[in-house]
Design a protein around this motif. Structure first.
Motif, mmCIF file in Angstrom:
data_model
loop_
_atom_site.group_PDB
_atom_site.id
_atom_site.type_symbol
_atom_site.label_atom_id
_atom_site.label_comp_id
_atom_site.label_asym_id
_atom_site.label_seq_id
_atom_site.Cartn_x
_atom_site.Cartn_y
_atom_site.Cartn_z
ATOM 1 N N PRO A 36 18.254 -21.803 -3.724
ATOM 2 C CA PRO A 36 17.969 -20.426 -3.308
ATOM 3 C C PRO A 36 18.235 -19.445 -4.432
ATOM 4 N N PRO A 37 17.618 -18.270 -4.410
ATOM 5 C CA PRO A 37 17.843 -17.259 -5.447
ATOM 6 C C PRO A 37 19.325 -16.898 -5.547
ATOM 7 N N THR A 38 19.725 -16.519 -6.747
ATOM 8 C CA THR A 38 21.123 -16.171 -6.970
ATOM 9 C C THR A 38 21.248 -15.221 -8.155
ATOM 10 N N ASP A 39 22.406 -14.676 -8.353
ATOM 11 C CA ASP A 39 22.719 -13.855 -9.513
ATOM 12 C C ASP A 39 22.979 -14.795 -10.683
ATOM 13 N N MET A 40 22.047 -14.868 -11.624
ATOM 14 C CA MET A 40 22.156 -15.833 -12.712
ATOM 15 C C MET A 40 23.325 -15.551 -13.660
ATOM 16 N N SER A 41 23.851 -14.347 -13.644
ATOM 17 C CA SER A 41 24.998 -14.055 -14.506
ATOM 18 C C SER A 41 26.226 -14.862 -14.106
ATOM 19 N N THR A 42 26.214 -15.369 -12.871
ATOM 20 C CA THR A 42 27.322 -16.201 -12.411
ATOM 21 C C THR A 42 27.072 -17.680 -12.694
ATOM 22 N N VAL A 43 25.899 -17.996 -13.242
ATOM 23 C CA VAL A 43 25.506 -19.389 -13.444
ATOM 24 C C VAL A 43 25.579 -19.797 -14.906
ATOM 25 N N TRP A 44 25.051 -18.976 -15.794
ATOM 26 C CA TRP A 44 24.903 -19.409 -17.179
ATOM 27 C C TRP A 44 25.787 -18.653 -18.162
ATOM 28 N N GLN A 45 26.010 -19.342 -19.271
ATOM 29 C CA GLN A 45 26.647 -18.742 -20.427
ATOM 30 C C GLN A 45 25.551 -18.145 -21.316
ATOM 31 N N PRO A 46 25.908 -17.243 -22.244
ATOM 32 C CA PRO A 46 24.872 -16.607 -23.067
ATOM 33 C C PRO A 46 23.936 -17.582 -23.777
ATOM 34 N N PHE A 47 24.480 -18.667 -24.335
ATOM 35 C CA PHE A 47 23.606 -19.606 -25.051
ATOM 36 C C PHE A 47 22.665 -20.330 -24.086
ATOM 37 N N GLU A 48 23.128 -20.579 -22.860
ATOM 38 C CA GLU A 48 22.281 -21.212 -21.854
ATOM 39 C C GLU A 48 21.192 -20.247 -21.380
ATOM 40 N N GLU A 49 21.576 -19.001 -21.209
ATOM 41 C CA GLU A 49 20.600 -17.977 -20.828
ATOM 42 C C GLU A 49 19.494 -17.878 -21.861
ATOM 43 N N ALA A 50 19.875 -17.881 -23.132
ATOM 44 C CA ALA A 50 18.895 -17.762 -24.208
ATOM 45 C C ALA A 50 17.911 -18.939 -24.182
ATOM 46 N N ALA A 51 18.431 -20.148 -23.935
ATOM 47 C CA ALA A 51 17.576 -21.335 -23.914
ATOM 48 C C ALA A 51 16.598 -21.298 -22.747
ATOM 49 N N VAL A 52 17.074 -20.903 -21.573
ATOM 50 C CA VAL A 52 16.208 -20.853 -20.396
ATOM 51 C C VAL A 52 15.155 -19.757 -20.542
ATOM 52 N N LEU A 53 15.582 -18.581 -21.005
ATOM 53 C CA LEU A 53 14.629 -17.476 -21.162
ATOM 54 C C LEU A 53 13.576 -17.800 -22.218
ATOM 55 N N ARG A 54 13.965 -18.548 -23.238
ATOM 56 C CA ARG A 54 12.999 -18.939 -24.271
ATOM 57 C C ARG A 54 11.941 -19.867 -23.676
#
Length: 337
Positions: free
Chosen positions: A266-284
């Protein structure tokens, strides 16, 4: 070769289509997911989408479309005019003869609206690929040629020892799918329509399309190059709501980053899920996605069409809730005329 449905509607002069992975969420079963695909295919037909393709994925908890040809047949039984096909069959997982017989059968049952999209990736992890006996066959270009030959007219195949009788003479466009320049070059050399997987490999879109167009050789089936671009597109009433829904897809890519396969969350607040480097990889990985309200998405789609000059767009929304997914495609459908 028939590429566009007779009564297909268009956006900015080009048809829109749908790619479906039959998503399974954390509260539903494969049966639920496949029934949702039937509902969505019927919606797509009524809304004027050009084609509806089903993806082949194996050993994946988030997708129910592993037996792709069977799913396509069920969708065809429930619709009458929309084009249906594979996005795609991962050809090295299969014997070309079997694929020809499957899609020749589909074409025999559902005349003039079956597509055969082919990919060369396994559509799974390497362990599962070995379980599928991937790699025991010949190289991908030779497999494509062998598969194509089974669809030739009976007069051409008369002297062959091995024939796919149900496929002979059937009008089944063979598309090559890819996320790099390899399939673009091959599609150009063989004079086939080409679909680029921009929904998970956005970085090579322009290069692959350029290679395809510059090297295209007309064939008996296709006189001019034809490019379809697949994109993640999520539409909701507001930009904020669309981005919230999109977090389910972000979680899927987050899990893939860590070698995990799970049902759609289900949808969630992704800031509670990923670290900055993980966020960068997923967004890329998802940077080519278009997410927002109908107005936001319409503007972004116009820009993408102008930037790439594609002939068709294939859209996918791997969302948690089926009704949210239906509503997303309904809002997109309001843009086509």
């Amino acid at each position: 070769m028939q590429l566009i449905r007779k009564n297909a509607k268009t956006f900015q002069g080009i048809p829109l289509s749908i790619l479906d992975l039959s998503p399974i969420n954390t509260e539903e079963t494969a049966t639920d997911a496949l029934n949702h695909s039937v509902t969505l295919a019927k919606d797509a037909e009524a809304l004027g989408y050009n084609r509806y393709w089903v993806a082949e994925h194996h050993n994946t908890a988030s997708s129910a479309s592993a037996a792709t040809a069977i799913v396509i047949n069920q969708l065809a039984n429930e619709t009458t005019s929309i084009r249906l096909g594979s996005g795609g069959i991962m050809l090295p997982n299969h014997a070309p003869l079997v694929v020809a017989e499957q899609f020749g059968t589909l074409a025999s049952l559902h005349s003039h609206r079956i597509d055969l999209g082919l990919g060369r990736a396994p559509g799974t992890d390497q362990v599962t690929a070995r379980a599928l006996h991937r790699g025991l066959a010949t190289e991908f270009p030779q497999q494509v040629e062998e598969l194509s030959s089974y669809f030739a007219d009976k007069q051409i195949n008369t002297q062959r020892q091995v024939r796919a009788f149900v496929a002979e003479g059937q009008d089944v466009p063979i598309w090559l799918l890819g996320s790099s320049t390899f399939s673009a070059q091959l599609a150009a050399e063989q004079g086939r329509p080409y679909a680029f997987a921009g929904h998970f490999s956005p970085g090579s879109i322009k290069e692959a399309i350029t290679v395809y167009r510059e090297h295209f050789k007309p064939s008996a089936d296709l006189a001019e190059p034809y490019v379809m671009l697949a994109l993640n597109v999520v539409v909701a009433k507001t930009d904020e709501q669309a981005n919230w829904l999109f977090s389910s897809m972000q979680q899927l890519f987050f899990d893939l980053l860590h070698g995990k396969s799970g049902a759609v969350k289900p949808p969630t607040d992704m800031s509670t899920v990923w670290q900055p480097f993980e966020e960068a990889a997923v967004l890329r990985a998802l940077e080519g996605s278009i997410v927002g309200s109908k107005a936001t998405v319409a503007d972004a789609l116009k820009q993408r069409i102008e930037a790439t000059g594609v002939d068709e767009l294939m859209l996918t929304a791997h969302l948690y809730n089926h009704e949210d997914r239906r509503f997303s495609y309904q809002l997109l459908g309001e843009l086509i005329d």
